[in-house]
Design a protein around this motif. Structure first.
Motif, PDB file in Angstrom:
ATOM      1  N   ALA A  34     -31.401 -21.692   1.089  1.00  0.00           N
ATOM      2  CA  ALA A  34     -29.956 -21.568   0.860  1.00  0.00           C
ATOM      3  C   ALA A  34     -29.334 -20.693   1.942  1.00  0.00           C
ATOM      4  O   ALA A  34     -29.938 -19.719   2.391  1.00  0.00           O
ATOM      5  CB  ALA A  34     -29.693 -20.969  -0.516  1.00  0.00           C
ATOM      6  N   THR A  35     -28.137 -21.041   2.345  1.00  0.00           N
ATOM      7  CA  THR A  35     -27.447 -20.260   3.361  1.00  0.00           C
ATOM      8  C   THR A  35     -26.290 -19.445   2.790  1.00  0.00           C
ATOM      9  O   THR A  35     -25.702 -18.639   3.488  1.00  0.00           O
ATOM     10  CB  THR A  35     -26.913 -21.166   4.488  1.00  0.00           C
ATOM     11  N   ARG A  36     -25.957 -19.648   1.532  1.00  0.00           N
ATOM     12  CA  ARG A  36     -24.850 -18.919   0.933  1.00  0.00           C
ATOM     13  C   ARG A  36     -25.290 -17.920  -0.129  1.00  0.00           C
ATOM     14  O   ARG A  36     -24.530 -17.065  -0.533  1.00  0.00           O
ATOM     15  CB  ARG A  36     -23.849 -19.891   0.310  1.00  0.00           C
ATOM     16  N   VAL A  37     -26.524 -18.059  -0.623  1.00  0.00           N
ATOM     17  CA  VAL A  37     -27.026 -17.196  -1.692  1.00  0.00           C
ATOM     18  C   VAL A  37     -28.353 -16.605  -1.249  1.00  0.00           C
ATOM     19  O   VAL A  37     -29.254 -17.330  -0.865  1.00  0.00           O
ATOM     20  CB  VAL A  37     -27.208 -17.997  -2.997  1.00  0.00           C
ATOM     21  N   VAL A  38     -28.456 -15.284  -1.324  1.00  0.00           N
ATOM     22  CA  VAL A  38     -29.689 -14.606  -0.918  1.00  0.00           C
ATOM     23  C   VAL A  38     -30.725 -14.701  -2.035  1.00  0.00           C
ATOM     24  O   VAL A  38     -31.898 -14.947  -1.783  1.00  0.00           O
ATOM     25  CB  VAL A  38     -29.428 -13.132  -0.555  1.00  0.00           C
ATOM     26  N   GLY A  39     -30.304 -14.498  -3.281  1.00  0.00           N
ATOM     27  CA  GLY A  39     -31.220 -14.544  -4.408  1.00  0.00           C
ATOM     28  C   GLY A  39     -30.541 -15.102  -5.634  1.00  0.00           C
ATOM     29  O   GLY A  39     -29.313 -15.146  -5.722  1.00  0.00           O
ATOM     30  N   ALA A  40     -31.372 -15.531  -6.607  1.00  0.00           N
ATOM     31  CA  ALA A  40     -30.833 -16.070  -7.854  1.00  0.00           C
ATOM     32  C   ALA A  40     -31.874 -15.970  -8.954  1.00  0.00           C
ATOM     33  O   ALA A  40     -33.074 -16.117  -8.699  1.00  0.00           O
ATOM     34  CB  ALA A  40     -30.407 -17.520  -7.676  1.00  0.00           C
TER      35      ALA A  40
END
Length: 156
Positions: A34-40
């Motif tokens: 992902a390029t918009r979210v570092v972690g989830a």
């Protein structure tokens, strides 16, 4: 530092013991691009026959597209662990980053000297990394287009 599963597992165990009293069982960790979210933190939710919510496939996910300073990566891991803690304890909040989340985040920041935040703004090194990557990609695309044009013009 680009995250790896062994690194995240080690940090998960250390922060679980230090911050969450060892209450959180390990869950799968996945790496993505992902390029918009570092972690989830994610899980699947479904309702059973009686309408009660059931959760499955709990997972922590981290992007390998971010090259972060170690302390910032640690803060992202803890951020996602807060989400997991709220879920695991079946605590209710008004939104994903509601008052309960913010209170836990602020307590951890104050107690442990962390800089966990709701949104990751990144360091200048990260922004430079992305600039370098985008320049490289545009240069490669331009080179590919030029070679394609050259090969087409040589046919005529």
């Amino acid at each position: 530092m680009i995250p790896t599963i062994p690194y995240i597992e080690a940090k998960f165990d250390a922060f679980n013991k230090l911050i969450f009293g060892g209450e959180l069982p390990r869950i799968p960790i996945a790496l993505g691009s992902a390029t918009r979210v570092v972690g989830a933190f994610s899980c699947k939710v479904r309702r059973n026959f009686w309408g009660k919510k059931e959760y499955s496939d709990l997972k922590l996910r981290f992007s390998q597209k971010f090259d972060l300073p170690e302390n910032e990566l640690e803060d992202v891991i803890i951020h996602e662990m807060i989400h997991y803690y709220i879920h695991f304890k079946n605590l209710k909040d008004k939104s994903a980053h509601g008052p309960l989340f913010k209170n836990l985040m602020n307590q951890i920041n104050k107690t442990f000297g962390r800089k966990i935040s709701i949104r990751y703004r990144g360091s200048s090194a990260l922004r430079i990394h992305y600039i370098d990557q985008s320049i490289l990609q545009s240069q490669l695309q331009g080179a590919n287009q030029l070679s394609l044009k050259d090969s087409q013009s040589s046919k005529f």
